[in-house]
Structure formats: C-alpha cells, structure tokens
Scaffold this motif. Sequence first.
Motif: not given
Length: 55
Positions: A5-6, A14-19, A32-35
């Motif tokens: 997921i962007n 981001t650190r989240t994946k989806i199927r 985690p980049k822009c908080k």
Amino acid sequence: MMEWINCPICRSKTRTKIRIDTVLKNFPLFCPKCKQETLICVKELNISVIKEPDA
C-alpha cells in the motif's frame, strides 16, 4: 499476489501489504516516511481515503 500500500499523502511505500481478497474498513494506515496516519478502506485492491471532518 501481494501488493504494497502506498501512502496517499507522500506516495511512498508503507509497511502494509494487501492481497486481492483483502477487505479493510476504516483502517488507520501509518506512513513511516511522512509520519502521517490516514484512514483508508480497501476492497479488491481498490484503496479509498476516508476524509474526516475537522473537530
């Protein structure tokens, strides 16, 4: 098939994946980049951002 997921704000990964069969409703996505934390809904790899009214 898994997909990252962007972030809807800065477009970084981001650190989240989806199927393809993932369903999320009112999910707090943290970047985690822009908080920033954003509420999203996901259904069949379609991501929509939920706009919150300002308090």
